[in-house]
Motif scaffolding. Structure first.
Motif, mmCIF file in Angstrom:
data_model
loop_
_atom_site.group_PDB
_atom_site.id
_atom_site.type_symbol
_atom_site.label_atom_id
_atom_site.label_comp_id
_atom_site.label_asym_id
_atom_site.label_seq_id
_atom_site.Cartn_x
_atom_site.Cartn_y
_atom_site.Cartn_z
ATOM 1 N N ARG A 6 0.846 -1.194 0.000
ATOM 2 C CA ARG A 6 0.000 0.000 0.000
ATOM 3 C C ARG A 6 0.883 1.247 0.000
ATOM 4 N N VAL A 7 1.846 1.270 0.925
ATOM 5 C CA VAL A 7 2.802 2.377 1.010
ATOM 6 C C VAL A 7 4.190 1.775 1.210
ATOM 7 N N ALA A 8 5.160 2.276 0.461
ATOM 8 C CA ALA A 8 6.547 1.843 0.611
ATOM 9 C C ALA A 8 7.395 3.058 0.974
ATOM 10 N N VAL A 9 8.163 2.925 2.046
ATOM 11 C CA VAL A 9 9.120 3.966 2.428
ATOM 12 C C VAL A 9 10.491 3.517 1.945
ATOM 13 N N LEU A 10 11.098 4.319 1.075
ATOM 14 C CA LEU A 10 12.381 3.973 0.461
ATOM 15 C C LEU A 10 13.471 4.858 1.042
ATOM 16 N N ILE A 11 14.493 4.217 1.622
ATOM 17 C CA ILE A 11 15.570 4.972 2.273
ATOM 18 C C ILE A 11 16.917 4.539 1.690
ATOM 19 N N PRO A 12 17.508 5.339 0.812
ATOM 20 C CA PRO A 12 18.857 5.040 0.328
ATOM 21 C C PRO A 12 19.879 5.416 1.394
#
Length: 314
Positions: A6-12
């Motif tokens: 539903r929601v993806a938090v992407l942290i490089p």
């Protein structure tokens, strides 16, 4: 491969051991339905280990550079809404809900976490950063006739359609500029959420080198201006060449009318070449603009296909 988050938090991340646990925890608290992904970019500290312990799904990108990490993230993760945020704890997770709702409810394609309209100038202590941000913002808004408030922010939200149609070309920090110009050029819906910027905590070091990375960003703007606005780019060069050709030809012509002799043949030859190059640039701009128009038509068809794929996955 992730499917239908539903929601993806992407942290490089690259060497963010001191802050990554807090960032993961904060976003899990604010968005309990989200899946948090940390992509480790060859860290030499315990970033990956700490992120995994904090509850994130940890993956690796071996090609160095933020652009390379974003490319892999966008390729591998499928979600209805995405949050992209740096792992340095400078952006507040409290704004994430508003940004996600802008995508899921208001159907925005990209939401900009706007630092410059809040306290960024006061909190950011690095020399020339404020000037650089304003210069980049002014350049893009002037060239692309837009009203973007913060071009270089590392805090954004995206729709599925944006992520799956955005061609990542940059390798490093120029990726933010590329995202902004892509959204403006493709007439995507942009929303703005003002966020409070926090300075890095003690012991955390910025990976951005002001002068070298600033030059890269400005070069990226010039290249994207050439690629996204070819008619204006090449016509500008054409006008400059025509002006130079005429300016240097006038004295030669005056001498000829007075004496009947062309005394400066090399100057005349250079003027002729400049006029030819100006004409070629003019036609090049017209041809490339026609190609760009066809590419935009193809992009709209691709966008329709992506929308169909998203509905099918649901």
């Amino acid at each position: 491969m992730s499917k239908n988050d539903r929601v993806a938090v992407l942290i490089p991340c690259w060497n963010e051991e001191k802050t990554i646990a807090k960032v993961v925890k904060d976003f899990k608290d604010q968005l309990p339905e989200a899946v948090v992904y940390v992509y480790d970019n060859n860290s030499t500290d315990k970033t990956a280990e700490v992120a995994k312990k904090a509850g994130a799904i940890v993956r690796r990108e071996r090609q160095q550079g933020k652009g390379n990490v974003v490319r892999r993230m966008f390729r591998e993760i499928d979600a209805d809404a995405y949050i992209l945020v740096d792992g340095d704890d400078t952006y507040p997770a409290e704004a994430a809900r508003e940004m996600v709702n802008a995508v899921l409810v208001n159907e925005a394609d990209m939401v900009v976490g706007d630092r410059l309209s809040s306290n960024y100038a006061k909190e950011n202590k690095r020399k020339f950063h404020n000037f650089g941000n304003e210069l980049v913002r002014f350049s893009i808004n002037k060239i692309f006739h837009s009203n973007i408030r913060d071009v270089m922010t590392g805090y954004r939200a995206f729709s599925y359609q944006f992520v799956k149609t955005f061609p990542v070309l940059s390798k490093g920090f120029e990726i933010e500029t590329e995202m902004t110009i892509h959204a403006v050029d493709k007439n995507m819906q942009l929303d703005n959420v003002i966020v409070e910027y926090r300075n890095r905590p003690a012991g955390s070091r910025s990976k951005l080198n002001t002068i070298p990375d600033g030059i890269k960003v400005l070069m990226t703007i010039a290249k994207l201006f050439r690629d996204y606005r070819p008619a204006r780019f090449w016509c500008s060069i054409s006008v400059i060449l025509y002006v130079l050709a005429i300016a240097f030809a006038i004295p030669v012509f005056i001498d000829y009318t007075r004496t009947g002799i062309v005394e400066r043949f090399p100057t005349l030859i250079v003027c002729g070449f400049a006029a030819m190059m100006a004409t070629i640039s003019l036609f090049a701009g017209a041809i490339l603009q026609a190609i760009l128009r066809n590419n935009r038509r193809d992009f709209e068809f691709k966008l329709q296909q992506v929308n169909r794929d998203q509905r099918h996955d649901k």
